[in-house]
Structures are given as structure tokens and as C-alpha cells.
Design an enzyme around this catalytic site. Sequence first.
Site, PDB file in Angstrom:
ATOM      1  N   ASN A  10       0.879  -1.171   0.000  1.00 15.18           N
ATOM      2  CA  ASN A  10       0.000   0.000   0.000  1.00 15.18           C
ATOM      3  C   ASN A  10       0.916   1.221   0.000  1.00 15.18           C
ATOM      4  O   ASN A  10       1.491   1.560   1.021  1.00 15.18           O
ATOM      5  CB  ASN A  10      -0.902  -0.017   1.241  1.00 15.18           C
ATOM      6  CG  ASN A  10      -1.746   1.247   1.351  1.00 15.18           C
ATOM      7  OD1 ASN A  10      -1.761   2.080   0.441  1.00 15.18           O
ATOM      8  ND2 ASN A  10      -2.444   1.386   2.472  1.00 15.18           N
ATOM      9  N   LYS A  12       0.136   4.174  -0.226  1.00 17.04           N
ATOM     10  CA  LYS A  12      -0.506   5.365   0.363  1.00 17.04           C
ATOM     11  C   LYS A  12      -0.252   6.563  -0.556  1.00 17.04           C
ATOM     12  O   LYS A  12      -0.181   6.382  -1.778  1.00 17.04           O
ATOM     13  CB  LYS A  12      -0.023   5.572   1.804  1.00 17.04           C
ATOM     14  CG  LYS A  12      -0.214   4.292   2.641  1.00 17.04           C
ATOM     15  CD  LYS A  12      -0.060   4.481   4.117  1.00 17.04           C
ATOM     16  CE  LYS A  12      -0.293   3.148   4.821  1.00 17.04           C
ATOM     17  NZ  LYS A  12      -0.214   3.257   6.279  1.00 17.04           N
ATOM     18  N   GLU A  97      -6.975   4.776   7.753  1.00 12.96           N
ATOM     19  CA  GLU A  97      -6.748   6.199   7.439  1.00 12.96           C
ATOM     20  C   GLU A  97      -7.973   6.803   6.764  1.00 12.96           C
ATOM     21  O   GLU A  97      -8.267   7.983   6.955  1.00 12.96           O
ATOM     22  CB  GLU A  97      -5.477   6.330   6.576  1.00 12.96           C
ATOM     23  CG  GLU A  97      -4.224   6.072   7.411  1.00 12.96           C
ATOM     24  CD  GLU A  97      -3.046   5.489   6.656  1.00 12.96           C
ATOM     25  OE1 GLU A  97      -3.016   5.546   5.422  1.00 12.96           O
ATOM     26  OE2 GLU A  97      -2.134   4.962   7.338  1.00 12.96           O
ATOM     27  N   GLU A 166      -5.457  -4.853  10.457  1.00 14.84           N
ATOM     28  CA  GLU A 166      -4.453  -3.819  10.648  1.00 14.84           C
ATOM     29  C   GLU A 166      -4.716  -3.084  11.961  1.00 14.84           C
ATOM     30  O   GLU A 166      -5.532  -2.147  11.996  1.00 14.84           O
ATOM     31  CB  GLU A 166      -4.486  -2.805   9.496  1.00 14.84           C
ATOM     32  CG  GLU A 166      -4.148  -3.384   8.149  1.00 14.84           C
ATOM     33  CD  GLU A 166      -3.498  -2.335   7.245  1.00 14.84           C
ATOM     34  OE1 GLU A 166      -2.481  -2.671   6.629  1.00 14.84           O
ATOM     35  OE2 GLU A 166      -3.987  -1.196   7.177  1.00 14.84           O
ATOM     36  N   GLY A 172       2.470   2.345  10.755  1.00 13.04           N
ATOM     37  CA  GLY A 172       3.428   3.435  10.624  1.00 13.04           C
ATOM     38  C   GLY A 172       4.150   3.794  11.909  1.00 13.04           C
ATOM     39  O   GLY A 172       4.834   4.806  11.991  1.00 13.04           O
TER      40      GLY A 172
END
Length: 249
Positions: A10, A12, A97, A166, A172
Site C-alpha cells: 500500500n 498510500k 486512514e 491492521e 506506521g
Amino acid sequence: MSSKQLIAGNWKMNGSLAANASLLEALKQGVGTPACDVAVCVPAPYLAQVQTLVAGSPLTLGAQDISVHAHGAYTGEQSGAMLKEFGVRYAIVGHSERRQYHGESDDIVAAKTAAALASAITPIVCVGETLAQREAGQTEEVVKRQLAAVIHVNGHCISEIVVAYEPVWAIGTGKTATPAQAQAVHAVLRAQLHHAASEHAAGIRILYGGSMNAANAAELLSQPDIDGGLIGGASLKAPDFLQIIAAAR
Ligand code: 13P
């Protein structure tokens, strides 16, 4: 447990035409014939570029979101049919997110899952608890509620989805769930899928995501109910992403 694991990057909101080209060049050179399935989920403006660059390689293309609508006055959105025109195979839905910064509810995530399936795009449905929820002992309740919404709307079609666990506190942050912590939640999700899709549940891939990296991937991927990974930061570095791919089966 599914036969082949899935390793999905991913990206992002990262990349540029030049950076994407060199990352994909390095990945194509190093990937060989992987034992697992591999995907890169790229920002929408780069779908055309990456479609061309991954053609003929084991790398497949994913999007990071999908509209619930088929077409019309929905400024800023991309429909499943549009994504499909660029060879998109997977779409991440309900990433934390997007839940956090774009107000995506369980119902919206369920509808996006349906939209992906209607376009023959495999949704990668993300679930996961925050640190506060974990500390309050609510992890199971939260992930089950998130997945239940998707099952409720999609019924037996959920045999076609990919689930990604997740934990928000691991994304992160460099704080990975331990293999045991991840496996425990994956087992809960597997049981819930089993209840909804009986004999198909074993074939539904449940990915782990959250600070998975070259050093911890092998142990996470060896857990019985971990069927792959959804990788953020480490998917932007070719040597790290290649090591994770090599650790998968
Ligand atoms: P990191 O691997 O950077 O923690 O991100 C995980 C993630 O959110 C993948 O979707």
C-alpha cells in the site's frame, strides 16, 4: 488457510513518475517467480503508468479506494468500472486512514466492498482496533463489528474478499503486533468467516498489516491464520518488499 499467500504493498500517498519507475524496475528485476501473489496498490493518478510497467510481470495492480457509485456527480471519486479499465485487480477498502480522516463508517466500507465485487475487483477489507480499544479489551468486539457489516451486506459473496487485520496502533509506528497477538485476532476473524461462509472460509485470505518489514515478516507469515501481508512503508523500498515477498508462500 489459502494455498497462496498475498503480499500487497500500500503505497498510500507516496510516489512520483520517476520514483515509481525505479521502484518497479527493481521489483521486477528481483521478484523472480514468487511463491505468493503480489500486488501494488498505488495512488489513482499513477494507475496508467503502473499498469504499463507491471504488464507481463508477476506484479498485479491495486487501487487504494473505490466509489460506492457506478457513475455520476461524485467529484473526486473513481468507480469500479474506471479502475477496471486500468487492469486493477484489488481495491483496498476501509483502511483505517480513510475511516479516520474521511469518516468512512462500517456501512460505507460494506458498500464499497459490494461495489468492488460488482466490478470483479477483489476488495481488501481492512479492520483493526485503536490502541485505546485494545487497552479497553475491545479488540475482538471492534474487529467483529467491522467485519459483520461487510458480511451483512455481501452475504455469500464474501468468499471472494480478502480481509486485512491492521491494528491502528501498529500502522506506521514501528510497533508490530506480535505473531501471537496477530494470530489470535486472525483466528477470531476466521471463525467469523466460517460462520458466514462455512466451507469457503478456509480459502479467504486474511492479511496482517502494521509495521510488517523484512525482519519480522517470516515469523508473522508462518502463523496458521495469516495468509499474507498489507505493507505500507516497507513496500516503498525494493529490497525490503522483495524480502517480504520471499518470506511468503
Ligand atoms: P505500515 O506498514 O507503514 O505500518 O502501514 C501499514 C498499512 O497501513 C498498510 O495498509
